[in-house]
Design an enzyme around this catalytic site. Structure first.
Site, short mmCIF file in Angstrom:
data_model
loop_
_atom_site.label_atom_id
_atom_site.label_comp_id
_atom_site.label_asym_id
_atom_site.label_seq_id
_atom_site.Cartn_x
_atom_site.Cartn_y
_atom_site.Cartn_z
N SER A 22 76.95 43.82 63.54
CA SER A 22 76.30 42.76 64.32
C SER A 22 77.33 41.94 65.08
O SER A 22 77.17 41.67 66.27
CB SER A 22 75.51 41.84 63.39
OG SER A 22 74.46 42.55 62.76
N ARG A 97 60.40 52.63 70.63
CA ARG A 97 60.63 51.27 70.18
C ARG A 97 60.48 50.34 71.38
O ARG A 97 61.19 50.48 72.37
CB ARG A 97 62.01 51.12 69.54
CG ARG A 97 62.18 51.92 68.26
CD ARG A 97 63.55 51.74 67.64
NE ARG A 97 63.74 50.40 67.09
CZ ARG A 97 64.85 50.00 66.46
NH1 ARG A 97 65.87 50.86 66.33
NH2 ARG A 97 64.96 48.78 65.98
N SER A 144 62.25 40.01 67.91
CA SER A 144 63.56 40.34 67.36
C SER A 144 64.62 39.41 67.93
O SER A 144 64.67 39.15 69.13
CB SER A 144 63.91 41.79 67.70
OG SER A 144 65.27 42.05 67.40
N SER A 145 65.48 38.92 67.05
CA SER A 145 66.55 38.04 67.50
C SER A 145 67.51 38.75 68.45
O SER A 145 68.25 38.10 69.19
CB SER A 145 67.33 37.50 66.30
OG SER A 145 67.96 38.57 65.59
N SER A 172 64.84 34.99 62.04
CA SER A 172 66.23 35.48 62.09
C SER A 172 67.16 34.52 62.84
O SER A 172 68.05 34.94 63.58
CB SER A 172 66.29 36.87 62.73
OG SER A 172 65.49 37.78 62.05
N ASP A 291 67.31 42.30 56.98
CA ASP A 291 67.97 43.56 56.67
C ASP A 291 68.25 43.73 55.17
O ASP A 291 68.63 44.83 54.74
CB ASP A 291 69.30 43.67 57.44
CG ASP A 291 69.08 44.03 58.90
OD1 ASP A 291 67.97 44.50 59.24
OD2 ASP A 291 70.00 43.85 59.71
N LYS A 318 61.74 48.17 63.03
CA LYS A 318 63.12 48.57 62.81
C LYS A 318 63.25 50.08 63.05
O LYS A 318 62.42 50.69 63.73
CB LYS A 318 63.54 48.19 61.39
CG LYS A 318 63.59 46.69 61.13
CD LYS A 318 64.78 46.04 61.82
CE LYS A 318 64.92 44.59 61.41
NZ LYS A 318 66.12 43.94 62.02
N ARG A 322 59.55 49.86 58.01
CA ARG A 322 60.17 49.77 56.69
C ARG A 322 59.19 49.35 55.60
O ARG A 322 59.38 49.71 54.43
CB ARG A 322 61.37 48.80 56.74
CG ARG A 322 62.54 49.39 57.49
CD ARG A 322 63.72 48.43 57.63
NE ARG A 322 64.87 49.13 58.19
CZ ARG A 322 66.01 48.53 58.57
NH1 ARG A 322 66.12 47.21 58.45
NH2 ARG A 322 67.01 49.22 59.07
#
Length: 414
Positions: A22, A97, A144-145, A172, A291, A318, A322
């Site tokens: 990251s 995605r 999503s960040s 996040s 995560d 993701k 998940r």
């Protein structure tokens, strides 16, 4: 490919974790915008980072990021303010995605981006412009960040800077704060104006060396092993981790404190040992560390600790869904999970009987590195575990299986 994993009786060792992907990808993107090449030290050796390094070095007309979601999102923004025309694409999973939220925001800031195949999905054709005006843009804080971080990082390149207004609940946030911190290290004038607005001034980045810290997400699997090991004197040393970290996942150490794992911060390393604590039930909001969800779900099930985990809404988009993947694979081991509102997972503490023996069960990984790594420590409680397509760990932790062997795990290919 399938491997069978058997855990050691004793758990002792020193493990050099991969660097944070990251932080690595943020530093690489910002370093490129600063015009300083790649003066980033201790860069991650994972797939996500390698694809970023490759296209930044070679600048091809068509960029294929494979399954690297971070690289796709960061690169899309980076290409929008980089001279030239490029197509960015990825694996079949990546082509499914969604990226429409980021594309729409970039278009509102003047970027020229078109969809090559399906609306709202990669591949993208991007005509770069180094003189975009920028200005105000609004985005949901619930996305999503990585979308938010992608926009922030190119903020200094806009003629008028960037004012990013976030609506709805912000998920996040630690990843957003991480982005801001790395930007500031390169001289950016950026910060929170209030609880929902981030302002980036049109002040160019300056070139500077940058050192990446080790990955707290990768550390979580060693915490899981410590929690599941029956070795009362187990000890694992993890260099390159700090109590004061940019990574939101460092908060996982506090949660593991409730599951029997103590953390000693010793200079530039941490030491993991048993602490003889274990809660009867665990309730955690993972909105700031999604995560780690797989790690804690598997750990709690194998420890017999009932749980209610919330803040999991980003898990649906993701590398795989998940939430569904966890439900399916843990059902193979006798754990029936309940999900609610696409953002919560619960387990009542009861392990059901299963028809197959552990030797007949193999865990599917769904092209998701974290599924493979989170399920490997099951071997401590069930004697052994088989994993399908274990090579997926290359996305974030290429040495994972070698590191397991270094502390005594037996891993054989079937």
């Amino acid at each position: 490919m399938q491997i069978k994993i058997a855990a050691p009786k004793n758990l002792r060792g020193r493990v050099v974790l991969p660097s944070s992907k990251s932080i690595s990808n943020r530093a690489l993107a910002i370093s490129a915008l600063a015009g300083s090449g790649m003066d980033v030290e201790n860069v991650s050796n994972c797939d996500d980072t390698r694809v970023m390094q490759a296209w930044l070095r070679e600048r091809p007309d068509t960029i294929n990021v494979g399954a690297a979601g971070t690289a796709m999102r960061f690169s899309t923004a980076l290409l929008a303010v980089t001279e030239g025309t490029h197509v960015i694409t990825g694996s079949e999973r990546m082509k499914n995605r969604p990226i429409g939220v980021l594309v729409e925001a970039l278009r509102n800031l003047g970027a020229q981006i078109t969809y090559v195949e399906k609306e709202n999905f990669p591949p993208l054709n991007i005509v770069g412009n180094t003189h975009l005006w920028g200005g105000n843009v609004q985005l949901s804080g619930g996305v999503s960040s990585q979308y938010i971080s992608a926009l922030l990082m190119i903020g200094p390149m806009f003629q008028n800077g960037l004012i990013l207004n976030l609506i709805d609940d912000i998920i996040s946030r630690p990843y957003i704060d991480m982005t801001i911190a790395v930007m500031q290290s390169y001289g950016a004038k950026v910060g929170w104006k209030n609880a929902t607005t981030i302002v980036v001034e049109p002040v160019p980045y300056h070139s500077t060396p940058y050192m990446v810290e080790s990955d707290w997400s990768a550390a979580s699997y060693w915490y899981e092993m410590m929690a599941l090991s029956s070795d009362a004197d187990a000890e694992i040393l993890l260099p390159g981790l700090f109590a004061q970290s940019l990574q939101g996942d460092s908060r996982g150490a506090t949660v593991f404190e409730q599951l029997g794992v103590g953390t000693e911060y010793r200079g530039d390393e941490v030491v993991l040992r048993k602490n003889d604590k274990r809660v009867e039930r665990l309730d955690v909001d993972f909105v700031e560390m999604p995560d780690l969800a797989q790690t804690f779900v598997v750990t709690c099930c194998l420890l017999g600790v009932p749980f209610h985990f919330t803040g999991l809404q980003s898990l649906k988009i993701k590398e795989t869904d998940r939430i569904e993947a966890l439900k399916k694979e843990l059902a193979k081991l006798g754990f029936e999970l309940e999900d609610r509102n696409n953002s919560e997972l619960l387990w009542n503490g009861v392990r059901m009987d299963v028809a197959l023996s552990v030797d007949e069960i193999a865990i599917d990984t769904y092209e998701d590195h974290r599924m493979a790594m989170a399920f490997a420590p099951v071997a401590f409680r069930d004697g052994s575990i088989s994993i399908n397509n274990p090579q997926v760990v290359s996305k974030s932790y290429p040495r994972y299986w070698k590191d397991l062997k270094s502390v005594g795990f037996e891993i054989g290919e079937l």
